[in-house]
Motif scaffolding. Structure first.
Motif, PDB file in Angstrom:
ATOM      1  N   VAL A  29       3.166  53.335 -23.877  1.00  0.00           N
ATOM      2  CA  VAL A  29       3.225  52.005 -23.281  1.00  0.00           C
ATOM      3  C   VAL A  29       3.040  52.183 -21.779  1.00  0.00           C
ATOM      4  O   VAL A  29       3.767  52.956 -21.162  1.00  0.00           O
ATOM      5  CB  VAL A  29       4.598  51.331 -23.581  1.00  0.00           C
ATOM      6  N   PRO A  30       2.061  51.521 -21.156  1.00  0.00           N
ATOM      7  CA  PRO A  30       1.704  51.845 -19.764  1.00  0.00           C
ATOM      8  C   PRO A  30       2.674  51.328 -18.711  1.00  0.00           C
ATOM      9  O   PRO A  30       2.282  50.635 -17.779  1.00  0.00           O
ATOM     10  CB  PRO A  30       0.319  51.201 -19.615  1.00  0.00           C
ATOM     11  N   GLU A  31       3.987  51.684 -18.858  1.00  0.00           N
ATOM     12  CA  GLU A  31       4.928  51.272 -17.818  1.00  0.00           C
ATOM     13  C   GLU A  31       4.946  52.334 -16.720  1.00  0.00           C
ATOM     14  O   GLU A  31       4.059  53.199 -16.673  1.00  0.00           O
ATOM     15  CB  GLU A  31       6.322  50.985 -18.397  1.00  0.00           C
ATOM     16  N   LEU A  32       5.944  52.283 -15.853  1.00  0.00           N
ATOM     17  CA  LEU A  32       5.924  53.091 -14.631  1.00  0.00           C
ATOM     18  C   LEU A  32       5.918  54.599 -14.898  1.00  0.00           C
ATOM     19  O   LEU A  32       5.149  55.346 -14.286  1.00  0.00           O
ATOM     20  CB  LEU A  32       7.124  52.706 -13.753  1.00  0.00           C
ATOM     21  N   THR A  33       6.764  55.066 -15.817  1.00  0.00           N
ATOM     22  CA  THR A  33       6.825  56.509 -16.079  1.00  0.00           C
ATOM     23  C   THR A  33       5.519  57.007 -16.689  1.00  0.00           C
ATOM     24  O   THR A  33       5.037  58.093 -16.361  1.00  0.00           O
ATOM     25  CB  THR A  33       8.008  56.842 -17.012  1.00  0.00           C
ATOM     26  N   TYR A  34       4.959  56.191 -17.582  1.00  0.00           N
ATOM     27  CA  TYR A  34       3.678  56.576 -18.173  1.00  0.00           C
ATOM     28  C   TYR A  34       2.602  56.661 -17.092  1.00  0.00           C
ATOM     29  O   TYR A  34       1.777  57.578 -17.088  1.00  0.00           O
ATOM     30  CB  TYR A  34       3.276  55.558 -19.244  1.00  0.00           C
ATOM     31  N   GLY A  35       2.650  55.706 -16.155  1.00  0.00           N
ATOM     32  CA  GLY A  35       1.710  55.729 -15.042  1.00  0.00           C
ATOM     33  C   GLY A  35       1.857  57.017 -14.227  1.00  0.00           C
ATOM     34  O   GLY A  35       0.868  57.652 -13.850  1.00  0.00           O
ATOM     35  N   ALA A  36       3.128  57.396 -13.983  1.00  0.00           N
ATOM     36  CA  ALA A  36       3.373  58.618 -13.213  1.00  0.00           C
ATOM     37  C   ALA A  36       2.802  59.833 -13.937  1.00  0.00           C
ATOM     38  O   ALA A  36       2.152  60.694 -13.338  1.00  0.00           O
ATOM     39  CB  ALA A  36       4.874  58.786 -12.989  1.00  0.00           C
ATOM     40  N   GLN A  37       3.041  59.903 -15.239  1.00  0.00           N
ATOM     41  CA  GLN A  37       2.548  61.037 -16.011  1.00  0.00           C
ATOM     42  C   GLN A  37       1.020  61.041 -16.062  1.00  0.00           C
ATOM     43  O   GLN A  37       0.387  62.099 -16.017  1.00  0.00           O
ATOM     44  CB  GLN A  37       3.135  61.004 -17.439  1.00  0.00           C
ATOM     45  N   TRP A  38       0.414  59.864 -16.161  1.00  0.00           N
ATOM     46  CA  TRP A  38      -1.050  59.784 -16.174  1.00  0.00           C
ATOM     47  C   TRP A  38      -1.611  60.374 -14.889  1.00  0.00           C
ATOM     48  O   TRP A  38      -2.537  61.186 -14.908  1.00  0.00           O
ATOM     49  CB  TRP A  38      -1.492  58.328 -16.337  1.00  0.00           C
ATOM     50  N   ILE A  39      -1.041  59.921 -13.751  1.00  0.00           N
ATOM     51  CA  ILE A  39      -1.517  60.416 -12.456  1.00  0.00           C
ATOM     52  C   ILE A  39      -1.279  61.916 -12.353  1.00  0.00           C
ATOM     53  O   ILE A  39      -2.121  62.672 -11.865  1.00  0.00           O
ATOM     54  CB  ILE A  39      -0.828  59.660 -11.304  1.00  0.00           C
ATOM     55  N   ASN A  40      -0.122  62.364 -12.834  1.00  0.00           N
ATOM     56  CA  ASN A  40       0.191  63.783 -12.822  1.00  0.00           C
ATOM     57  C   ASN A  40      -0.852  64.576 -13.599  1.00  0.00           C
ATOM     58  O   ASN A  40      -1.403  65.564 -13.115  1.00  0.00           O
ATOM     59  CB  ASN A  40       1.587  63.984 -13.421  1.00  0.00           C
TER      60      ASN A  40
END
Lengths: 218, 254, 220
Positions: free
Chosen positions: C171-182
């Motif tokens: 689910v593209p919430e904040l933590t997922y966004g962080a991991q994506w960028i990582n």
């Protein structure tokens, strides 16, 4: 019943995972207890140049989700030069999370001991460490134990998230078994029962301890 | 009207092994003020709370305007009333409490309006008008929009009185309404009650205020260990007490 | 080994974090609303119900509160569709899971609150002729809410932090966004240096807002 058979055959791999979960939880709880009690005591008795940064640190960590904290330590640790294995990073993160909770619980428990106790202890000539050990802590313990057991169960539940950084704990073992058997539900239920058994016995022990310490007034 | 407004007959109540009320008889006629006095634990508050079914009674009868409060007649004898029936019966009586028990989330006027709107089913404007009228009668016209936390004890109690009286009850039940007040605030509350009595309100009062009992009551009843030991007009009960228990009690309180 | 900071890459992908935070808040609001309704209903049932109801609700609370949220998330998303003919999106699954999880905590909060409403107030309600339902609606619940608002605030902030677990379902919430960028830029220190304060600041903002609400209710 092939369902039951599958479950039984998978049990050995789950035991391994359970051992990792218990080990991770126990280590984190131990580190957090020592660190948290020290920090919490400092929050009550320390000079303000000590209290302020500790307060800031505790409030900062408590504002971070456990998962983010785990990812943070796991990824940022090595990049910042810290030599940490998977497991050590996970323990560090869990310990930090739990320690900040324990610090707050300790602060609350000590503060709740009546001010007069400290003065009475001073009046009979006890030194500061003696006052802490013989007068304050025994009374604070009763206020400390129930929320602390709560934080222990929080740590056990938080340990499930270390499966997301590749540590084969109970949670990841369950995922792996499901990967082999394609039958998710029985193993999720089994996992739930195991976590339930662990945490429920902890909270029962807490209620039992609460009753034992009831002789301490207020 | 031959039957008294409130008729309490042979009322008994036990709490486990303790006999709280033991055969109590008491009548309150229309327009009368009856005061109940007695030591703590004598059952006087329990008796009062039986009249509006805040307490149940095991034996005997409590009738308000001919209606049995606690029980309803059925084929197999009488059975305890259910909550819905009680709501209608309680609306006919008003109670003022020792600790006021104003609804903390409502202003003074809203406190008085709640019963008018939800039980008497009045419209908002009419309820507000009535509430303001009664708040004015108790001397709080300037504080109608205050919350209970912003009012003194005496003011809160007067709101409590307005809340009870605005419902137009047949009988007013007062449960030690000045016991929790600072002495200098007692007078303003008693003045309000005196005015209500003069206007003909029927009242059943539990109190420690002997002065009030003497000046405002038509009847005084002394209750001890769950039964009424002496009963009569204020002069005979308070000035010339018969019985050691009553004499001892009066000397302690006066 | 020196680490070369490069925040530029983060800013380029910041929409994943910004919208991620928005989604985290959306998940929080929905789960909080559903969880509150569920928790309140169960608390009322517990306080007014018989032995069977109380035992059932007690069992629900114990079971949910003692297992990890992650396990419940997997159970609802992977486990249930495997035994029942139901299909739902990851986001729906997570919202339902988080609601059910927090309802168990909220039951206890509301129960304690209801029991803390003084008996005198319910007596006063009875004395003016209110029915049981009217007493609940006009006296007990309003007073209870003011009593539990502090606990409620803390519970909602925990709920907000737990939306981070939605990342395991992509689910593209904040933590997922962080991991994506990582995973896509390897700028791990920078991204977590930004995301961590985002969580902390939002959490404290929520607490602050709720505290203002508390103060408004007390004075009105």
């Amino acid at each position: 019943m092939t369902g039951l058979e599958t479950v039984l055959r998978a049990l050995p791999s789950l035991w391994g995972g359970l051992a990792v979960t218990l080990e991770a939880s126990a280590l984190s709880v131990a580190f957090a207890l020592i660190g948290g009690v020290l920090l919490g005591t400092a929050l009550v008795f320390g000079p303000w140049p000590l209290r302020l940064p500790i307060r800031g640190l505790v409030d900062l960590i408590r504002g971070i989700p456990v998962l983010v904290l785990i990812f943070f330590v796991y990824y940022v640790g090595p990049a910042a030069g810290l030599r940490l294995g998977n497991f050590a990073a996970a323990i560090l993160a869990l310990s930090l999370f739990s320690a900040s909770q324990v610090a707050e619980i300790t602060r609350g428990a000590i503060s709740s001991v009546h001010h007069g106790q400290m003065e009475a202890a001073r009046a009979i000539g006890l030194t500061f460490p003696q006052r802490l050990i013989w007068v304050i802590f025994p009374q604070a313990t009763r206020r400390f134990l129930p929320p602390w057991i709560n934080s222990v169960t929080d740590t056990v539940k938080g340990s499930a998230l270390i499966s997301l950084v590749g540590i084969v704990d109970l949670m990841l073992s369950i995922q792996q078994v499901i990967g082999r058997t394609y039958d998710p539900m029985p193993f999720y239920i089994l996992g739930a029962l195991i976590y339930l058994a662990i945490n429920y016995s902890l909270s029962s022990a807490s209620r039992h301890l609460e009753a034992r310490f009831a002789y301490v007034a207020t | 009207m031959s039957e008294p407004l409130v008729r309490i007959a042979a009322v008994g109540k036990s709490f486990g092994a303790t006999r709280v009320l033991d055969g109590v008889d008491l009548d309150v006629n229309r327009g009368e003020v009856v005061t109940i006095i007695g030591p703590s634990g004598s059952g006087k508050t329990t008796l009062l709370r039986c009249v509006n079914a805040l307490e149940t009674y095991d034996e005997g009868s409590v009738r308000v305007d001919g209606v049995e409060v606690g029980f309803r007649d059925g084929e197999a004898g009488r059975r305890p009333r259910r909550d819905r029936e009680l709501s209608r019966i309680r609306a006919a009586t008003g109670m003022v409490f020792q600790l006021f028990y104003l609804f903390p989330h409502l202003t003074a006027v809203e406190n008085v309006m709640l019963g008018l709107r939800k039980v008497r089913r009045l419209g908002k404007a009419e309820a507000r008008e009535r509430a303001l009228h009664w708040l004015d009668r108790v001397g709080l016209a300037s504080r109608v929009d205050a919350l209970p936390s912003q009012l003194s004890g005496g003011q809160q109690q007067r709101v409590g009185i307005a809340r009870a009286v605005a419902m137009d009850p047949k009988v007013l039940l007062l449960d030690e309404i000045t016991s929790a007040l600072d002495p200098e605030l007692v007078g303003e509350v008693l003045a309000v009650v005196r005015r209500l009595a003069d206007d003909g309100m029927t009242m059943l009062v539990v109190t420690h205020e002997m002065g009030f009992a003497r000046e405002v009551s038509d009847q005084v009843a002394f209750i001890d260990n769950g039964r009424i030991v002496q009963h009569g007009d204020p002069e005979s009960v308070l000035r010339n007490p018969s019985g050691d228990r009553l004499r001892a009690f009066l000397s302690r309180v006066s | 080994m020196p680490y070369h900071f490069n925040f530029g890459l983060i800013w380029r992908h910041f929409d994943r974090l910004g919208w991620g935070l928005a989604l985290s808040l959306e998940l929080s609001v929905l789960a909080a609303a559903i969880g509150t309704v569920l928790g309140l209903a169960m608390a009322i049932a517990h306080v007014s119900g018989g032995r069977a109801v109380r035992t059932a609700i007690g069992a629900y609370v114990e079971c949910i509160r003692n297992i990890p949220l992650l396990l419940l998330v997997y159970l609802v998303f992977y486990g249930i569709p495997s035994v029942v003919n139901l299909q739902y999106s990851a986001m729906t699954s997570f919202i339902v899971t988080l609601s059910v999880y927090y309802a168990a905590y909220l039951v206890e909060v509301f129960r304690a609150g209801l029991l803390a409403v003084s008996r005198g107030l319910t007596d006063a309600g009875k004395a003016i002729g209110l029915t049981a339902w009217q007493r609940l609606l006009y006296v007990r619940l309003p007073v209870m809410f003011r009593i539990v608002l502090p606990s409620l605030s803390n519970t909602f902030v925990s709920l907000f932090k737990d939306t981070s677990v939605a990342s395991v379902l992509a689910v593209p919430e904040l933590t997922y966004g962080a991991q994506w960028i990582n995973n896509n830029t390897f700028r791990v220190i920078e991204v977590y240096m930004i995301v961590t304060p985002m969580y902390v600041a939002t959490g404290y903002a929520i607490l602050f807002l709720l505290r203002q609400f508390e103060r408004r209710l007390a004075i009105r």
